[in-house]
Design a protein around this motif. Structure first.
Motif, short mmCIF file in Angstrom:
data_model
loop_
_atom_site.label_atom_id
_atom_site.label_comp_id
_atom_site.label_asym_id
_atom_site.label_seq_id
_atom_site.Cartn_x
_atom_site.Cartn_y
_atom_site.Cartn_z
N GLN A 9 55.79 50.43 45.97
CA GLN A 9 56.88 49.78 45.24
C GLN A 9 57.46 48.63 46.08
OE1 GLN A 9 59.83 52.56 43.80
NE2 GLN A 9 59.90 51.49 41.85
N ARG A 10 57.61 48.85 47.37
CA ARG A 10 58.12 47.79 48.23
C ARG A 10 57.17 46.60 48.24
NH1 ARG A 10 58.74 52.09 51.75
NH2 ARG A 10 57.13 51.23 53.13
N ASP A 11 55.88 46.87 48.41
CA ASP A 11 54.89 45.80 48.45
C ASP A 11 54.86 45.03 47.13
OD1 ASP A 11 54.17 46.53 51.00
OD2 ASP A 11 52.38 47.65 50.39
N THR A 12 54.90 45.76 46.02
CA THR A 12 54.84 45.11 44.71
C THR A 12 56.09 44.29 44.45
OG1 THR A 12 53.48 46.93 43.86
CG2 THR A 12 54.58 45.54 42.24
N ALA A 13 57.23 44.81 44.84
CA ALA A 13 58.48 44.06 44.65
C ALA A 13 58.45 42.76 45.44
CB ALA A 13 59.67 44.92 45.07
N GLN A 14 57.98 42.83 46.69
CA GLN A 14 57.89 41.61 47.50
C GLN A 14 56.95 40.59 46.86
OE1 GLN A 14 56.97 42.13 51.72
NE2 GLN A 14 55.99 40.13 51.77
N ARG A 15 55.81 41.06 46.41
CA ARG A 15 54.85 40.16 45.77
C ARG A 15 55.44 39.49 44.53
NH1 ARG A 15 51.68 40.93 41.51
NH2 ARG A 15 51.89 43.20 41.53
N LEU A 16 56.12 40.26 43.71
CA LEU A 16 56.68 39.72 42.48
C LEU A 16 57.81 38.72 42.77
CD1 LEU A 16 56.71 42.93 40.24
CD2 LEU A 16 55.24 40.91 39.98
#
Length: 208
Positions: free
Chosen positions: A45-52
């Motif tokens: 979730q952290r990685d995806t949030a940063q990417r988005l």
């Protein structure tokens, strides 16, 4: 396990009953929700949030990210926020200074890496001079991971006499990786020196 009549022990493997972490759908999340997700206990979730955050390029995320860098108690969240700022092109010397003053060594290491593009041109002016002094100070940090990155960072920024002195001291470090990193940076800054004679086995592959 249970004991069979013939004396042989049989084992039965069963799964541990755990509660699954809740996963929020982030594709429709607002900027505020994405920044908040950087503090999730779930790495995906952290990685995806940063990417988005980076992909959406919303400049309104910058002040929220800066607040997170300064106030969030989770070093992982602070790291994600820093790299999100970098990805948005919104990273400032003040942001890097906050990272370098962080209590967690991994955030400091990130701060050193993020300082490199800001210090490739030698300047004695304002924030740049203050940031350079802070980077140099990290060369004397007692934590090995910080010293290692400081040695590598000093090979990337504009060199001056204080930086040369700091690298010389790091080259005498009892830590083999720090010693080799300093030697690598010294060799990279002085093409007249044969790199193979400066770099130890721990970092030899970096010169190839």
């Amino acid at each position: 396990f249970f004991q069979a009549e013939d004396g042989i022990r049989d084992y039965k493997v069963t799964g541990v009953q755990t509660c699954a972490l809740p996963i929020s759908k982030l594709s429709d999340a607002s900027t505020e929700e994405l920044v908040a997700a950087l503090g999730s206990s779930n790495g995906w979730q952290r990685d995806t949030a940063q990417r988005l955050i980076i992909e959406q390029g919303d400049s309104d995320a910058a002040p929220l990210l800066r607040k997170l860098v300064k106030e969030n108690g989770d070093a992982r969240a602070r790291l994600h926020a820093l790299w999100a700022l970098e990805g948005l092109g919104k990273l400032t010397a003040a942001d890097v200074t906050a990272a370098l003053n962080d209590s967690h060594s991994k955030v400091v290491v990130a701060g050193l890496r993020l300082a490199e593009p800001l210090l490739r041109v030698l300047s004695s002016q304002g924030e740049s001079a203050a940031l350079r002094a802070l980077v140099l100070a990290k060369a004397a940090d007692s934590r090995a991971d910080v010293q290692l990155q400081a040695a590598l960072t000093l090979g990337e920024i504009a060199i001056d006499e204080p930086a040369k002195t700091a690298l010389a001291k790091l080259k005498d470090s009892p830590n083999a990786l720090v010693k080799d990193a300093a030697a690598f940076s010294i060799a990279a800054r002085d093409p007249s020196l044969p790199k193979e004679s400066q770099v130890g086995p721990n970092l030899a592959g970096l010169t190839e």
